[in-house]
Write a protein that holds these residues in place. Sequence first.
Motif: not given
Ligand code: ZN
Length: 868
Positions: A442, A444-445, A483, A485-486
């Motif tokens: 990802c 961002s993650c 993702c 997570k996000c």
């Molecule tokens: Zn993410």
Amino acid sequence: MHEQYLPREIEAAARSHWDAQKSFVVSEQPGKDTFYCLSMFPYPSGKLHMGHVRNYTIGDVIARYQRMQGKNVLQPMGWDAFGMPAENAAMKNKVAPAKWTYENIDYMKTQLKSLGLAIDWTREVTTCKPDYYRWEQWLFTRLFEKGIIYRKNGTVNWDPVDQTVLANEQVIDGRGWRSGALIEKREIPMYYFKITAYAEELLQSLDELDGWPEQVKTMQRNWIGKSRGMEISFPYDAASIGSEGALKVFTTRPDTLMGATYVAVAAEHPLATLAAQNNPELQAFIDECKRGGVAEADIATQEKKGLATALRVQHPLSGELLPVWVANYVLMNYGEGAVMAVPAHDERDFAFAHKYGLPVKSVIRTSAGDETPAPWQDAYGEHGQLINSGLFDGLDFDGAFDAIEVALQKKNLGQSRVQFRLRDWGISRQRYWGCPIPIIHCDSCGDVPVPEDQLPVVLPEDVVPDGAGSPLARMPEFYQCSCPKCGAPAKRETDTMDTFVESSWYYARYASPQFDQGMVDPAAANHWLPVDQYIGGIEHAILHLLYARFFHKLMRDEGLVSSNEPFKNLLTQGMVVADTYYRTLENGGKDWFNPADVEVERDAKAKIIGARLKSDGLPVEIGGTEKMSKSKNNGVDPQAMIDAYGADTCRLFMMFASPPDASLEWSDAGVEGASRFLRRVWRLAHGHVSTGLPGALDVAALNDEQKAVRRAIHLAIKQASSDVGQHHKFNTAIAQVMTLMNVLEKAPSASAQDRALIQEGLEAVTLLLAPITPHICHELWQRLGKVGAVIDAAWPAVDESALVQDSLTLVVQVNGKLRGQIEVPASASREDVEAAARGNENVQRFTEGQTIRKVIVVPGKLVNIVAS
Ligand code: ZN
Ligand code: ANZ
């Protein structure tokens, strides 16, 4: 009972009995001793080869023997089903690797079944199936979170034409095996198992493995390669380098520090990069080093090359300025990627210094003297007393190690440390037919492990790869995801895992193969593990066994198993070898002929002295015995043998021809002999059974001749039991049975007692052969009127009283030389034995005119008379 031995019918009947009774399906039975017998599972390449047959026969004989010892025996089987050959076959035949693999499994399974192996097929494990690899992915995510798996750039072989990464074996003479393109080294992100964190334990616990061959343990120790050494800093020379700092090297020979005459760095080392900034020649050399394969063996044998730089560093103790070289024999990913070169005492530095005219300074007194003139001698590398080293002169290795460490510590320029040769295990493969790495990238993650409820990451099975990179990387339907997570759009990892990962834990999965709540059911795993006997080829002595040991410790640390080691006893079976025949072609190459197509001529000692090709009657060259292989065309197809003679003959030949750990020489005559022997057993049993089964034996009423027969029966049991039980020497155990057969065939069969004795003998033969030739023994056991199947019978017990002899034959020696035999009552005293020996005519002749100094009596065996 049919008069003739008909293996086909007998074997089919025995197998359908075992199938119907589910004879080899096992479950945990608290209180009963377990025995987990495991043979290395095969790669489903298409059909079984002789090496497989040998491996599985040995395993099966041990499993069946242990069952006869009253153990609850687990013997599972499965398929190491991911891997390159499936992709290669797919490209060649345009079929999906999955289809090819499953078809091979089907066929090879029928082959394995035809061998009559006592396998619990309900536990079959196939590593390319999601219900297996999902747990591998699960463990991966756990280890990733723990930091035991991490990502870093790794160097790989890159084929610029096929745009793909190649394994070391796929690089031939520096070129891609398919494209022929010059291979480059390339840095790509890869996932690594931090096996080095377990290096110390992997080394230490080898000491607990009493049941492993010493040779394999030594190979593992060397692979792990623990050495005590020192990291030493060589401060930068400000004038030539321009910045503050120090070059760190790792050495196992700090005692040779005063003999360092230059330092050398790897092509990828920062000092090499710095030196190349305005040195195009050096830059070209660095580029050349970066090309070429990454295999360590190639690097060890390649020509040593280097280039000087204008940089200098200071010797940490003398302050002398030493030149910095870039050298192709220094590896970036070992130690510090830099060495202090001591040409007088290191073979590589020696070669390099002579090539480039660098100074050589001896600092150790070795068994070759104080000087080290060319050529190199191994003695130059010995430990010894220091010379030409100032304050340190006269110290030995240990003394010098400590004194130099103290001197360096004072200046903050050195520190001892333990170094392992073992590197972290890079498991990323840019291939299709493997277990997908469960990571989502990802923006961002970062790298996010796939959450447990989204596992498994299923590999699509209908893909036909074309050889140009991984097809997964071109399948948005595979890699597009969000993702965890996000929730943002993200990209799934398209690399798959090294297939060594699957084979690192299959042995544990067999304990609970259908368990869907975890990798293993800890209760079942701890019930069966560790494996009591593991059997496989020596080619797996290092990597597979090391990875499996590592995985066991990882699973232990996850709380899945409680033992420290997976395999208690290891048997490495020898190779199957056969004769080779060839003709030399015009271009100098060799045309190899299969032994089946060659007629051989032998001398009186059965040595092959000539050979002709059957098809044209013309001579062929004899190439000696070699491991069965496609390249030498000396393979024998086990299926042809099973079809012609039956599985029992095949198994008997395999077990009789040599002990399991020695190499087995293929011989048609040996197979014939095995078949003949089974027919003899059958004939004796048939003759015996057809006159009606006898009543019980009256042991008290045996005459001398009958006692001798009964003694032969129990002697065979006794010796076969010790051969098998203590040393896995099935070959000599079979020889005992053969000796017994000779006695039984000659034994009288007139009276009821005679026939009862033959019955006892045949029962012993059947039981002793049951692990080796299970089908014929299954049939014989019934024909001998026994209740229950022979697989449920116990291994025969020795009746010690049958071994007692009324009279004994002893060998008599004079001064260690055989001079005669004497017959004495079994109860004779030492004095009586000695008197009988002295009275022997021959003894008297050889001691005439001499004094008898001593008489040594070895009870039951021999008398040695010492005279002079
Ligand atoms: Zn993410
Ligand atoms: C000086 C020296 C003198 C060395 C001598 C040997 C003999 P093992 O035992 O395998 O750990 N070395 C260190 N880093 C290296 C690298 N990145 N590439 C190539 N060689 C490297 O080997 C340690 C020895 O290998 C070290 O000890 C170093 O050479 C070399 F008479 O240092 B020695």
